[in-house]
Design a protein around this motif. Structure first.
Motif, PDB file in Angstrom:
ATOM      1  N   ILE A  13       0.862  -1.186   0.000  1.00 44.85           N
ATOM      2  CA  ILE A  13       0.000   0.000   0.000  1.00 44.85           C
ATOM      3  C   ILE A  13       0.896   1.232   0.000  1.00 44.85           C
ATOM      4  O   ILE A  13       2.072   1.157   0.361  1.00 44.85           O
ATOM      5  N   LEU A  14       0.365   2.362  -0.408  1.00 47.85           N
ATOM      6  CA  LEU A  14       1.152   3.587  -0.419  1.00 47.85           C
ATOM      7  C   LEU A  14       1.544   3.973   1.002  1.00 47.85           C
ATOM      8  O   LEU A  14       0.721   3.909   1.918  1.00 47.85           O
ATOM      9  N   PRO A  15       2.799   4.370   1.208  1.00 50.06           N
ATOM     10  CA  PRO A  15       3.222   4.773   2.559  1.00 50.06           C
ATOM     11  C   PRO A  15       2.554   6.089   2.961  1.00 50.06           C
ATOM     12  O   PRO A  15       2.381   6.990   2.139  1.00 50.06           O
ATOM     13  N   THR A  16       2.190   6.172   4.215  1.00 47.72           N
ATOM     14  CA  THR A  16       1.561   7.390   4.730  1.00 47.72           C
ATOM     15  C   THR A  16       2.636   8.363   5.190  1.00 47.72           C
ATOM     16  O   THR A  16       3.792   7.988   5.400  1.00 47.72           O
ATOM     17  N   SER A  17       2.252   9.610   5.353  1.00 48.43           N
ATOM     18  CA  SER A  17       3.207  10.600   5.856  1.00 48.43           C
ATOM     19  C   SER A  17       3.646  10.249   7.272  1.00 48.43           C
ATOM     20  O   SER A  17       4.787  10.496   7.661  1.00 48.43           O
ATOM     21  N   MET A  18       2.763   9.618   8.043  1.00 54.40           N
ATOM     22  CA  MET A  18       3.120   9.214   9.404  1.00 54.40           C
ATOM     23  C   MET A  18       4.216   8.139   9.361  1.00 54.40           C
ATOM     24  O   MET A  18       5.179   8.202  10.134  1.00 54.40           O
ATOM     25  N   TYR A  19       4.089   7.186   8.445  1.00 47.52           N
ATOM     26  CA  TYR A  19       5.103   6.145   8.313  1.00 47.52           C
ATOM     27  C   TYR A  19       6.438   6.742   7.885  1.00 47.52           C
ATOM     28  O   TYR A  19       7.488   6.408   8.434  1.00 47.52           O
ATOM     29  N   LEU A  20       6.399   7.658   6.906  1.00 45.61           N
ATOM     30  CA  LEU A  20       7.631   8.295   6.442  1.00 45.61           C
ATOM     31  C   LEU A  20       8.287   9.083   7.570  1.00 45.61           C
ATOM     32  O   LEU A  20       9.513   9.049   7.730  1.00 45.61           O
ATOM     33  N   TRP A  28      16.455   6.960   9.273  1.00 47.23           N
ATOM     34  CA  TRP A  28      16.484   6.531   7.868  1.00 47.23           C
ATOM     35  C   TRP A  28      16.256   7.720   6.955  1.00 47.23           C
ATOM     36  O   TRP A  28      15.499   8.627   7.278  1.00 47.23           O
ATOM     37  N   SER A  29      16.912   7.707   5.802  1.00 50.16           N
ATOM     38  CA  SER A  29      16.701   8.734   4.778  1.00 50.16           C
ATOM     39  C   SER A  29      16.132   8.056   3.535  1.00 50.16           C
ATOM     40  O   SER A  29      16.629   7.004   3.104  1.00 50.16           O
ATOM     41  N   LEU A  30      15.110   8.644   2.966  1.00 47.88           N
ATOM     42  CA  LEU A  30      14.532   8.118   1.735  1.00 47.88           C
ATOM     43  C   LEU A  30      15.497   8.453   0.596  1.00 47.88           C
ATOM     44  O   LEU A  30      15.835   9.609   0.374  1.00 47.88           O
ATOM     45  N   VAL A  31      15.973   7.424  -0.127  1.00 44.47           N
ATOM     46  CA  VAL A  31      16.962   7.658  -1.180  1.00 44.47           C
ATOM     47  C   VAL A  31      16.429   7.356  -2.573  1.00 44.47           C
ATOM     48  O   VAL A  31      17.035   7.758  -3.562  1.00 44.47           O
TER      49      VAL A  31
END
Length: 124
Positions: A13-20, A28-31
């Motif tokens: 499922i699409l990640p939520t802003s809360m999960y990010l 963690w950094s989103l790369v």
């Protein structure tokens, strides 16, 4: 000394802003984002995508002068034909490499053949 930890998650499922935010707060950094989808293809399945799997052109082929397709590379094809004859004769990889070197055939990068390079070529 620091090292980089990497983690790849299969997403259903699409990640939520809360999960990010949670992952960011954990250090963690989103790369990257990787997207995929199924598409209908016409023609042969091997023609649509198999050439993309190779790091370069397959041994025995080269990019044509018009840069739109692959064509036989005569020297590499000669090497492959000789190699095929030896495979049929059930010769060891080491002996195949020696025979290729005696005939002064070289790998694509110009080095002499060895058992490992012959084995790698047979996997391709």
């Amino acid at each position: 000394m620091k090292k980089i930890d990497r983690m790849r998650e299969k997403v259903t499922i699409l990640p939520t802003s809360m999960y990010l935010s949670k992952m960011h707060d954990a250090g963690w950094s989103l790369v990257a984002l990787e997207w995929e989808r199924e598409v209908e293809t016409t023609g042969h399945a091997w023609a649509a995508g198999s050439l993309r799997r190779f790091r370069g052109n397959p041994f025995g082929l080269r990019i044509s002068s018009d840069c739109h397709h692959l064509e036989d590379d005569p020297l590499e094809m000669q090497t492959l034909k000789f190699l095929a004859e030896m495979i049929v004769q059930d010769i060891s990889f080491k002996s195949m490499a020696e025979a290729l070197n005696i005939r002064e055939y070289r790998t694509r990068d110009g080095r002499p053949w060895n058992a490992a390079s012959v084995f790698q070529l047979t996997l391709a």
